[in-house]
Write an enzyme that holds these catalytic residues in place. Structure first.
Site, PDB file in Angstrom:
ATOM      1  N   ARG A 166      -9.494   0.849   6.612  1.00  0.00           N
ATOM      2  CA  ARG A 166      -9.100   0.011   5.483  1.00  0.00           C
ATOM      3  C   ARG A 166     -10.216  -0.088   4.454  1.00  0.00           C
ATOM      4  O   ARG A 166     -11.401  -0.035   4.802  1.00  0.00           O
ATOM      5  CB  ARG A 166      -8.751  -1.410   5.982  1.00  0.00           C
ATOM      6  CG  ARG A 166      -7.382  -1.486   6.649  1.00  0.00           C
ATOM      7  CD  ARG A 166      -6.330  -1.109   5.656  1.00  0.00           C
ATOM      8  NE  ARG A 166      -4.953  -1.219   6.053  1.00  0.00           N
ATOM      9  CZ  ARG A 166      -4.184  -0.205   6.463  1.00  0.00           C
ATOM     10  NH1 ARG A 166      -4.683   0.983   6.662  1.00  0.00           N
ATOM     11  NH2 ARG A 166      -2.898  -0.383   6.695  1.00  0.00           N
ATOM     12  N   ARG A 221      -7.811   2.155  12.710  1.00  0.00           N
ATOM     13  CA  ARG A 221      -7.185   1.833  11.423  1.00  0.00           C
ATOM     14  C   ARG A 221      -8.262   1.709  10.362  1.00  0.00           C
ATOM     15  O   ARG A 221      -9.165   0.885  10.482  1.00  0.00           O
ATOM     16  CB  ARG A 221      -6.435   0.504  11.570  1.00  0.00           C
ATOM     17  CG  ARG A 221      -5.462   0.163  10.443  1.00  0.00           C
ATOM     18  CD  ARG A 221      -4.832  -1.186  10.743  1.00  0.00           C
ATOM     19  NE  ARG A 221      -3.760  -1.561   9.862  1.00  0.00           N
ATOM     20  CZ  ARG A 221      -2.491  -1.182  10.004  1.00  0.00           C
ATOM     21  NH1 ARG A 221      -2.150  -0.394  10.996  1.00  0.00           N
ATOM     22  NH2 ARG A 221      -1.572  -1.605   9.156  1.00  0.00           N
ATOM     23  N   CYS A 271       0.798  -1.221   0.000  1.00  0.00           N
ATOM     24  CA  CYS A 271       0.000   0.000   0.000  1.00  0.00           C
ATOM     25  C   CYS A 271       0.828   1.266   0.000  1.00  0.00           C
ATOM     26  O   CYS A 271       0.278   2.344  -0.114  1.00  0.00           O
ATOM     27  CB  CYS A 271      -0.916   0.004   1.210  1.00  0.00           C
ATOM     28  SG  CYS A 271      -0.027  -0.142   2.746  1.00  0.00           S
ATOM     29  N   GLU A 276      -7.434  -5.989   0.095  1.00  0.00           N
ATOM     30  CA  GLU A 276      -7.464  -4.977   1.158  1.00  0.00           C
ATOM     31  C   GLU A 276      -6.395  -3.935   0.891  1.00  0.00           C
ATOM     32  O   GLU A 276      -5.331  -4.244   0.373  1.00  0.00           O
ATOM     33  CB  GLU A 276      -7.217  -5.696   2.483  1.00  0.00           C
ATOM     34  CG  GLU A 276      -7.057  -4.834   3.694  1.00  0.00           C
ATOM     35  CD  GLU A 276      -5.639  -4.700   4.190  1.00  0.00           C
ATOM     36  OE1 GLU A 276      -5.424  -3.876   5.087  1.00  0.00           O
ATOM     37  OE2 GLU A 276      -4.712  -5.372   3.681  1.00  0.00           O
TER      38      GLU A 276
END
Ligand SMILES: C[S@@+](CC[C@H](N)C(=O)[O-])C[C@H]1O[C@@H](n2cnc3c(N)ncnc32)[C@H](O)[C@@H]1O
Length: 352
Positions: free
Chosen positions: A176, A174, A90, A128
């Site tokens: 996502r 977090r 990412c 993801e």
């Protein structure tokens, strides 16, 4: 064709330390028989921990670019699988990277995913990435990805969810984005809202305080004296707070072994760790109070991994900095588990 309750063979691509595998193992006991057939990971230290904790005899591929696809006919053939997991790298998409999206070398790995889907045409995929991806190039990058994933092979029905780990049982903010795809010939598309939110207060660790090690920890985890001023005190010119002792952790980063400012990483005071009020941030003397970062064990817990991951990481001699990097790159297990459960169960129920 209906989806029966049977083994779902999966390929863990960009596997890291196997957050998706832990999630699949959890699902295994509930509704589906999840069968691990292969994993692919380029980082030898991640592979070492993966092999140690998962003890898998499955196929191991050391670079996604070595996988056989139409564009790489002499590449390594992956064993037959029904489901592709991919927490793809990412950095190229994250807000701390350059946000170049597809142009960046690591962004190109998205095309590798497309090549794999095109060649193997698995029934499902669950991908993801960082949620910021949806804002790159005013949302055009996401629109392109959506189109590409929907069209690849014989086509996939797609569900895209922006989710927060603390809504799914982990005390961490977090965010996502998940892409869940099911091959169009298997089932008509369902209207699916995001997975049902979980009550954090009923979770194993409702706050960071619940998972902090209360006994003494390695000296290396305490902020060094010479760094304290930079880490703990706010320059009036900066925006943002210098909050330590957060009951819900900031997103763990791969570089958390370095001393970042206290509005970027997670630091905890002796007073908070030893208090009995998890939701209350105590007043502490920032000059004198012993203050430390999270330990690797706490990092594994914040990400939803079982404690034996920390023991295994130490047993194979991974440096703290390596452990933090692997933890910071991982998918939050409980988040992945809720996504997987919701996605597979919904289609399974609709095809009974
Ligand atoms: C965002 S992390 C995914 C972590 C994983 N979901 C987990 O729970 O630990 C991306 C992973 O892709 C790996 N990676 C990067 N380039 C790769 C490549 N060409 N082939 C295989 N793995 C690669 C990185 O080493 C990293 O572990």
């Amino acid at each position: 064709m209906s989806i029966k309750r049977k083994a779902i063979r999966y390929f863990d691509l960009f596997a890291g330390i196997g957050g998706f595998k832990v999630a699949a193992d959890k699902l295994n006991t509930e509704s589906f028989e999840m069968e691990h057939v292969a994993y692919c990971e380029i980082d030898p230290q991640a592979r070492a921990l993966y092999t140690k904790v998962h003890g898998t005899k499955s196929q191991i591929i050391t670079d996604a670019k070595l996988i056989r696809t139409h564009k790489n006919e002499s590449g390594e053939l992956v064993e037959e699988f029904d489901l592709l997991f991919g927490g793809f790298p990412c950095q190229s998409f994250s807000n701390v990277g350059y946000r170049k999206g597809f142009d960046d070398e690591r962004g190109q790995l998205f095309f590798t995913i497309l090549d794999i889907l095109d060649y193997y045409q698995p029934k499902y995929f669950v991908l993801e990435n960082v949620q910021k991806l949806s804002t790159i190039n005013k949302g055009n990058l996401l629109a392109e990805m959506k189109e590409a994933l929907g069209d690849i092979g014989s086509g996939y029905n797609l569900h895209i969810w922006d989710l927060l780990a603390s809504d799914y049982g982990l005390p961490q903010k977090r965010k996502r984005i998940f892409f869940c795809g099911i091959r169009k010939d298997i089932s008509p598309e369902l209207k699916l809202s995001q997975p049902p939110i979980v009550d954090l207060t009923q979770s194993r660790y409702p706050t960071t305080w619940h998972l902090l090690e209360k006994d003494s920890v390695n000296e290396k985890h305490f902020i060094p004296t010479k760094t304290r001023k930079t880490v703990l005190f706010k320059n009036p010119k900066w925006a943002g707070d210098v909050n330590i002792d957060n009951p819900i952790a900031r997103p763990l980063t791969a570089s958390m072994s370095k001393w970042h400012r206290a509005n970027q990483d997670n630091y905890f005071s002796h007073t908070y760790i030893n208090s009995s009020l998890p939701l209350q941030r105590p007043i502490v003397d920032l000059d004198k109070e012993p203050i430390r970062r999270i330990t690797p064990l706490e990092g594994f817990r914040i990400q939803g991994f079982p404690d034996h991951f920390a023991n295994s990481a130490n047993e194979i001699g991974l440096a703290f900095s390596t452990q933090y990097r692997l933890i910071g790159n991982a998918v939050p297990v409980d988040l992945a588990w809720n996504v997987l459960k919701h996605f597979l169960n919904s289609y399974h129920e609709s095809n009974k």
